[in-house]
Design a protein around this motif. Structure first.
Motif, PDB file in Angstrom:
ATOM      1  N   ARG A  16      61.588  -3.781  45.193  1.00 47.32           N
ATOM      2  CA  ARG A  16      62.228  -2.481  44.989  1.00 47.32           C
ATOM      3  C   ARG A  16      63.752  -2.633  44.940  1.00 47.32           C
ATOM      4  N   PHE A  17      64.266  -3.473  45.797  1.00 50.78           N
ATOM      5  CA  PHE A  17      65.710  -3.695  45.844  1.00 50.78           C
ATOM      6  C   PHE A  17      66.190  -4.243  44.497  1.00 50.78           C
ATOM      7  N   PHE A  18      65.487  -5.244  44.003  1.00 47.75           N
ATOM      8  CA  PHE A  18      65.846  -5.839  42.728  1.00 47.75           C
ATOM      9  C   PHE A  18      65.796  -4.795  41.620  1.00 47.75           C
ATOM     10  N   PHE A  19      64.739  -3.983  41.620  1.00 51.43           N
ATOM     11  CA  PHE A  19      64.600  -2.966  40.587  1.00 51.43           C
ATOM     12  C   PHE A  19      65.756  -1.972  40.634  1.00 51.43           C
ATOM     13  N   LEU A  20      66.119  -1.536  41.838  1.00 57.15           N
ATOM     14  CA  LEU A  20      67.198  -0.557  41.959  1.00 57.15           C
ATOM     15  C   LEU A  20      68.527  -1.162  41.528  1.00 57.15           C
ATOM     16  N   ILE A  21      68.765  -2.428  41.878  1.00 56.12           N
ATOM     17  CA  ILE A  21      69.991  -3.086  41.446  1.00 56.12           C
ATOM     18  C   ILE A  21      70.042  -3.143  39.920  1.00 56.12           C
ATOM     19  N   LEU A  22      68.913  -3.509  39.339  1.00 54.43           N
ATOM     20  CA  LEU A  22      68.833  -3.584  37.882  1.00 54.43           C
ATOM     21  C   LEU A  22      69.128  -2.220  37.263  1.00 54.43           C
ATOM     22  N   THR A  23      68.479  -1.193  37.813  1.00 55.96           N
ATOM     23  CA  THR A  23      68.678   0.150  37.284  1.00 55.96           C
ATOM     24  C   THR A  23      70.126   0.591  37.460  1.00 55.96           C
ATOM     25  N   TYR A  24      70.690   0.226  38.585  1.00 49.92           N
ATOM     26  CA  TYR A  24      72.075   0.605  38.810  1.00 49.92           C
ATOM     27  C   TYR A  24      72.991  -0.059  37.784  1.00 49.92           C
ATOM     28  N   PHE A  25      72.676  -1.296  37.501  1.00 49.10           N
ATOM     29  CA  PHE A  25      73.428  -2.029  36.500  1.00 49.10           C
ATOM     30  C   PHE A  25      73.367  -1.319  35.144  1.00 49.10           C
ATOM     31  N   VAL A  26      72.162  -0.870  34.805  1.00 50.52           N
ATOM     32  CA  VAL A  26      72.004  -0.127  33.546  1.00 50.52           C
ATOM     33  C   VAL A  26      72.858   1.140  33.583  1.00 50.52           C
ATOM     34  N   ALA A  27      72.785   1.855  34.709  1.00 48.73           N
ATOM     35  CA  ALA A  27      73.537   3.104  34.823  1.00 48.73           C
ATOM     36  C   ALA A  27      75.036   2.849  34.676  1.00 48.73           C
ATOM     37  N   ILE A  28      75.516   1.792  35.329  1.00 46.71           N
ATOM     38  CA  ILE A  28      76.934   1.442  35.250  1.00 46.71           C
ATOM     39  C   ILE A  28      77.319   1.141  33.798  1.00 46.71           C
ATOM     40  N   THR A  29      76.440   0.397  33.141  1.00 44.61           N
ATOM     41  CA  THR A  29      76.710   0.041  31.752  1.00 44.61           C
ATOM     42  C   THR A  29      76.796   1.287  30.883  1.00 44.61           C
ATOM     43  N   ILE A  30      75.896   2.233  31.140  1.00 40.79           N
ATOM     44  CA  ILE A  30      75.946   3.473  30.378  1.00 40.79           C
ATOM     45  C   ILE A  30      77.285   4.178  30.632  1.00 40.79           C
ATOM     46  N   ILE A  31      77.679   4.204  31.893  1.00 44.66           N
ATOM     47  CA  ILE A  31      78.954   4.847  32.223  1.00 44.66           C
ATOM     48  C   ILE A  31      80.103   4.164  31.475  1.00 44.66           C
ATOM     49  N   PHE A  32      80.001   2.855  31.341  1.00 49.45           N
ATOM     50  CA  PHE A  32      81.047   2.122  30.624  1.00 49.45           C
ATOM     51  C   PHE A  32      81.014   2.419  29.125  1.00 49.45           C
ATOM     52  N   ILE A  33      79.828   2.414  28.564  1.00 50.32           N
ATOM     53  CA  ILE A  33      79.716   2.531  27.105  1.00 50.32           C
ATOM     54  C   ILE A  33      80.051   3.934  26.607  1.00 50.32           C
ATOM     55  N   LEU A  34      79.581   4.944  27.360  1.00 49.35           N
ATOM     56  CA  LEU A  34      79.687   6.318  26.858  1.00 49.35           C
ATOM     57  C   LEU A  34      81.053   6.681  26.271  1.00 49.35           C
ATOM     58  N   PRO A  35      82.148   6.528  27.037  1.00 51.95           N
ATOM     59  CA  PRO A  35      83.431   6.988  26.486  1.00 51.95           C
ATOM     60  C   PRO A  35      83.860   6.163  25.282  1.00 51.95           C
ATOM     61  N   ARG A  36      83.292   4.992  25.105  1.00 47.89           N
ATOM     62  CA  ARG A  36      83.693   4.154  23.981  1.00 47.89           C
ATOM     63  C   ARG A  36      82.804   4.371  22.769  1.00 47.89           C
ATOM     64  N   ALA A  37      81.603   4.901  23.007  1.00 48.21           N
ATOM     65  CA  ALA A  37      80.644   5.004  21.906  1.00 48.21           C
ATOM     66  C   ALA A  37      80.584   6.405  21.309  1.00 48.21           C
ATOM     67  N   ILE A  38      80.891   7.401  22.102  1.00 42.84           N
ATOM     68  CA  ILE A  38      80.746   8.759  21.583  1.00 42.84           C
ATOM     69  C   ILE A  38      81.885   9.063  20.616  1.00 42.84           C
ATOM     70  N   PRO A  39      81.542   9.395  19.385  1.00 45.34           N
ATOM     71  CA  PRO A  39      82.592   9.653  18.400  1.00 45.34           C
ATOM     72  C   PRO A  39      83.354  10.928  18.760  1.00 45.34           C
ATOM     73  N   GLY A  40      84.639  10.864  18.530  1.00 43.95           N
ATOM     74  CA  GLY A  40      85.472  12.051  18.722  1.00 43.95           C
ATOM     75  C   GLY A  40      85.586  12.467  20.161  1.00 43.95           C
ATOM     76  N   ASN A  41      85.390  11.528  21.104  1.00 42.66           N
ATOM     77  CA  ASN A  41      85.505  12.004  22.478  1.00 42.66           C
ATOM     78  C   ASN A  41      86.980  12.013  22.886  1.00 42.66           C
ATOM     79  N   PRO A  42      87.354  12.977  23.659  1.00 39.70           N
ATOM     80  CA  PRO A  42      88.774  13.218  23.933  1.00 39.70           C
ATOM     81  C   PRO A  42      89.441  12.044  24.648  1.00 39.70           C
ATOM     82  N   LEU A  43      88.672  11.279  25.416  1.00 33.60           N
ATOM     83  CA  LEU A  43      89.281  10.174  26.130  1.00 33.60           C
ATOM     84  C   LEU A  43      89.803   9.122  25.162  1.00 33.60           C
TER      85      LEU A  43
END
Ligand SMILES: Nc1ncnc2c1ncn2[C@@H]1O[C@H](COP(=O)(O)OP(=O)(O)OP(=O)(O)O)[C@@H](O)[C@H]1O
Ligand SMILES: [Mg+2]
Lengths: 343, 331, 280
Positions: A16-43
């Motif tokens: 379970r620990f490994f799974f949560l770490i993995l999922t957290y990693f995915v979540a972090i990556t999404i947080i990183f990608i979003l502002p760079r991938a969304i077209p026309g985002n104000p940031l």
């Protein structure tokens, strides 16, 4: 517990620990990608404007803009940006807030987080306990007026959003009846301290937001538990026990125990949406928690702060998830002894 | 007959209420079980066998209704009319102590999150309020576990730590823990492989021989099993008993046309037909919400007469110890 | 076959109550704005008027007609709800069916992916995504919510299909006296269909509530009026503390009536179709 029995337990918890770490990693990556991938985002627009401006005329960009550019790695290859993003997270550096410059996001957030925990955890647990009890009693007395009352009320109550219930409570008890304060976490003019006056003021302000979360959350638990009890009362093991002359009360105790196990997992799965609801409730009550600061960050487009809030909230949820998994593994012998951990 | 009567059902009707109509799962059933007997109850799926087993101990739960009849149980000193007793009373003095059911799906019949030992001690507490020495019962449980071919230490384990066959035997051990007079087994072997089936049957035989239980009711689809274990065979069709005879007699010479079809399927060598049980009898079993008028078997019966469509044949003695419900044998 | 299946539903008081409320609200959403054709966005009258003949639900701080806002808001909220349901259901079906049919490594990967999405708190992620979009139409909101809420459904569909593939179900139905494969399929397809239908309804609920939540923190649709948007302005303008009950009670009430009527419908369906819950 003998030594050998510890192994499957550790294996389960480790997985379970490994799974949560993995999922957290995915979540972090999404947080990183979003502002760079969304077209026309104000940031990204803001950043590229600063970049152009800075290239032409370095003196005009302010300190805020400099730190922004550095933290978002403007102009560097995306993979470098990503690695430095992870590196900073790993060091516990969540960036610098635009609004509260030069304060670090973490420092801005720190005073607000305990309030949210203080509101969310007791309220969620209270609702879980009351809801499960009501649902279990209703399921056990299936078809009686009490069952109908619990089920029908729960069907409606479970659909009331926390925040709207909060509005109704404020309107009724604060505006109309004047029993409770209309907003805030404590009386204005008081300074946070461990004085009697402050603590009573906090508790006084706590009642309505607490109630809006508890009441609205009870229904969902009650509905789920009632169904589980009905299923379990029809299960082969129940029928066998009844036919052996076991008393209804003892059987019900067994059933209750067995349904609490899946409901513990339910608690973990539910945490995210409970937190979401609580954040909005804080907003309604002007409660000095994370929801309040999140709203400020959102309305001023303070992106580093927004990101930091999510990084922390998701960590908190996963941490809670892990604790729930841990408790579950201790309580359920099937997992403790390494069997039937399927679903 | 001079044998001791254990259980007697007199014209029992028990229906499932379903909206505004009834499913007549047990409809006018009468039969007796004597001490030392192993009664095999056979019949198609949906013929009311499991319902009958619940009626025998008067465990009547919501959709099921007890309509009429008498269920009389010998409890040693005297005979009790179970259908007059309140549920609490049944729970306290009958279920588990005088009667026991090994359920149709014994695989999942054990409390999943409790050690077997703890379950037993809860059960005993419910029955005897501490008057009985718990250690004594635990010792007996260990003995019983040994009897059914398990290790006595298995009572300190969780059900999921046992294999399917072991669980089945553990259920039998626990069902007989309080030495019930009557043990009802509802298809205890259908989910097991052949080796385990044999073991379970042997266990049951042992229990009866040693008079731990006085009589056994054995419900099944499988006539071969009945032949192996039972002394008497009761054939059910659509909520009614159509024949009740000693096993040797019915095997040699089945009277009711339905019994005949049933037994033919066992004699037929093709395993495919054997496996499919009795479904080769042409036609389908009737809808118990709206059974055919007259004899319920008449739409599928090769010997159908006019009277069969009008009147219900009563269950009648045709020999010293054979009963059949068919107009071919009583006019 | 469908007729026979549906008939018992109409004997369930829950189903009738739920359906009546839901249909009334749908009718209100469709015909309300036509029968009461005031512009929900115009500044029509006196500000903050309590309900009166002229303004049946009163007005807001800008003199906007609240009845017009609620009627149009219900329409948009329902629209978002339906879109969310369609999106989540499609993804869920696709992933679930594909996973069950392919099996092996595909199944494993898809299920890991599903579990990850299931564990990431969807509301928080929705807030984050919405915060990066400057322009958010109703459809965009629906997509954000839709792509985050399918995992539990995909898992359930996969589990149901797996049981068919493993023949467990077939075996059981044979034990129960059916004799052949076709019966099992005929039994399973309706089971999956009713399940999908119930999931669809729950997705609508999720969509409506999700939209309202996003709107309240200012991340709702940037154009158009939804129930959430009406509530958002009520909060911004301190309607609650200033006692302007006509502003925040009706939109919230419509949300609760709408979602709980849908939940009541699924509960009733469960009670009718699920043999374990069937009464008497
Ligand atoms: N809870 C219930 N509600 C309504 N009808 C029921 C219920 N349980 C059983 N029935 C109906 O009663 C009839 C007899 O069922 P029962 O379970 O006694 O059959 P059975 O002979 O034990 O079958 P099987 O061999 O499959 O176990 C069937 O027609 C069944 O549909
Ligand atoms: Mg049965």
């Amino acid at each position: 517990m003998p030594k050998t029995a510890l192994k499957p337990f550790l294996k389960y918890v480790g997985r379970r620990f490994f799974f949560l770490i993995l999922t957290y990693f995915v979540a972090i990556t999404i947080i990183f990608i979003l502002p760079r991938a969304i077209p026309g985002n104000p940031l990204s627009q803001l950043l590229s404007r600063i970049a152009v401006q800075g290239a032409a005329n370095p003196e005009t960009i302010s300190n805020v803009q400099k730190s922004l550019m550095e933290e978002f790695g403007v102009g560097k290859p995306i993979i470098v940006q990503y690695l430095s993003f992870l590196g900073r997270l790993f060091r516990g550096d969540l960036g610098t807030s635009i609004n509260f410059y030069p304060k670090k996001c973490l420092d801005v957030l720190a005073p607000f987080i305990p309030w949210t925990l203080f509101l969310l955890i007791p309220a969620t647990l209270t609702a879980w306990i009351i809801g499960n009890t009501l649902g279990a009693v209703a399921g056990n007395k299936r078809g009686t007026w009490m069952d109908n009352l619990v089920l029908n009320t729960s069907l409606v109550i479970s659909q009331i959003p926390y925040y709207w219930l909060g509005m109704l409570l404020i309107y009724t008890f604060s505006v109309k009846l004047g029993i409770f304060p209309t907003q805030g976490g404590y009386a204005q003019g008081l300074l946070p301290s461990f004085s009697f006056k402050f603590i009573t003021s906090v508790l006084y302000h706590y009642v309505l937001p607490f109630l809006s979360i508890v009441i609205a959350a009870i229904g969902g638990w009650a509905i789920g538990t009632r169904l589980l009890v009905i299923y379990e009362l029809d299960a082969d093991y129940t029928i066998f026990a009844v036919n052996l002359g076991m008393r209804d009360r003892t059987v019900f105790k067994y059933v209750f125990r067995n349904i609490l196990l899946p409901q513990i997992t339910g608690l973990a799965l539910n945490l995210g949406s409970a937190l979401g609801g609580a954040l909005i409730t804080e907003l309604i009550f002007n409660y000095p928690g994370t929801g309040y600061i999140l709203f400020r960050a959102l309305s001023t487009l303070d992106y580093p702060l927004i990101q930091a809030i999510f990084v922390i909230l998701i960590v908190a949820i996963y941490f809670a998830n892990f604790i729930v998994d841990f408790v579950y593994a201790i309580v359920d012998p099937r997992i403790r002894l390494g069997q039937g951990e399927g679903s | 007959m001079k044998d001791t009567l254990i259980l007697s059902l007199e014209n029992v009707r028990s229906y499932y209420a379903k909206g505004n109509y009834y499913v007549k799962a047990v409809d006018g059933v009468s039969f007796n079980i004597f001490k030392g007997e192993v009664v095999g109850i056979v019949g198609e799926s949906g013929s009311g066998k499991s319902t009958l087993s619940n009626v025998m101990i008067m465990n009547i739960k919501k959709p099921l209704n007890f309509i009429e009849g008498k269920v009389i149980l010998n409890v040693g000193a005297n005979f009790l009319e179970l259908n007059t007793l309140p549920r609490q009373e049944l729970q306290k003095i009958i279920w588990g102590r005088e009667t026991s059911i090994v359920p149709q799906s014994a695989m999942n019949a054990l409390m999943p999150t409790k050690k077997i030992r703890d379950f037993i001690s809860d059960l005993v507490k419910d029955h005897f309020e501490r008057a009985l020495n718990e250690e004594e019962i635990i010792e007996r449980a260990k003995q019983r576990f040994t009897d059914v071919g398990l290790s006595p230490n298995d009572i300190y384990r969780y059900p999921f730590e046992l294999s399917g066959g072991m669980r089945q035997r553990a259920v039998i051990a626990m069902a007989t823990l309080l030495n019930p007079r009557l043990l009802i087994c509802d298809e205890p072997t259908s989910a097991l492989d052949v080796a385990n089936q044999k073991l379970v049957l042997k266990t049951l035989e042992q229990l009866r021989k040693r008079e731990i239980v006085e009589s056994i009711v054995f419900i099944t689809h499988d006539i071969a099993t009945v032949r192996q274990i039972a002394t008497r065979m009761v054939v059910m069709y659509a909520g009614k008993i159509v024949e009740n005879s000693p096993v040797e007699d019915i095997i040699k010479d089945p009277l009711h046309p339905y019994s005949r079809g049933l037994l033919l399927s066992v004699v037929t060598p093709e395993p495919e037909i054997k496996k499919r049980g009795i479904s080769f009898i042409p036609g389908t079993p009737p809808d118990l919400a709206n059974p055919p008028i007259g004899c319920r078997f008449h739409p599928r019966c090769p010997y159908k007469m006019d009277i069969c469509e009008k009147e219900e044949p009563p269950l009648k003695k045709v020999d010293t110890n054979r009963e059949v419900a068919c107009f071919l044998f009583n006019k | 076959m469908w007729k026979a299946m549906i008939r018992p539903l109409f004997k369930s008081p829950k189903f009738i109550v739920g359906m009546t409320i839901f249909l009334l609200i749908v009718l209100m959403a469709i015909f309300g704005p036509i029968l009461y054709p005031k512009d929900p966005t115009s500044f029509a009258g006196m500000p903050e008027q309590p309900p009166s003949k002229e303004y049946p639900l009163g007005t807001d701080t800008y003199g906007g007609d609240l009845l017009a806002k609620v009627l149009n808001g219900t329409r948009s909220s329902l629209y978002v709800g339906f879109l969310v349901a369609i999106i989540s259901m499609s993804i869920g079906l696709l992933v679930g069916i594909f996973s069950a049919m392919k099996g092996g490594i595909v199944d494993e990967l898809l299920m890991s992916f599903t579990n990850i999405v299931l564990t990431i708190p969807s509301i928080l992620l929705a807030i984050l995504i919405a915060s990066y979009l400057r322009i958010r139409s109703l459809e965009v909101i629906a997509v954000i919510l839709g792509i985050l809420s399918w995992p539990w459904f995909a898992r359930a569909i996969r589990a149901q299909l797996m049981s068919l593939i493993n023949r467990e179900y077939v075996y059981l139905s044979r034990l129960a006296g059916y004799g052949d494969f076709r019966l099992a399929i005929e039994d399973l397809i309706p089971a999956i269909a009713t399940y999908t239908f119930m999931a669809f309804i729950l997705f609508i609920n999720g969509g409506i509530l999700g939209e309202a939540g996003l709107s309240l923190i200012g991340l709702g649709p940037t154009k158009g009026v939804t129930l959430g948007v009406v509530l958002q302005w009520a909060v911004l303008m301190e309607a609650v503390r200033r006692g302007l009950w006509w502003w925040f009670i009706p939109p919230g009430l419509v949300i609760v009536l709408l979602t709980s009527s849908l939940l009541i419908i699924t509960t009733a369906m469960d009670e009718v179709f699920n043999p374990k819950l069937r009464e008497r």
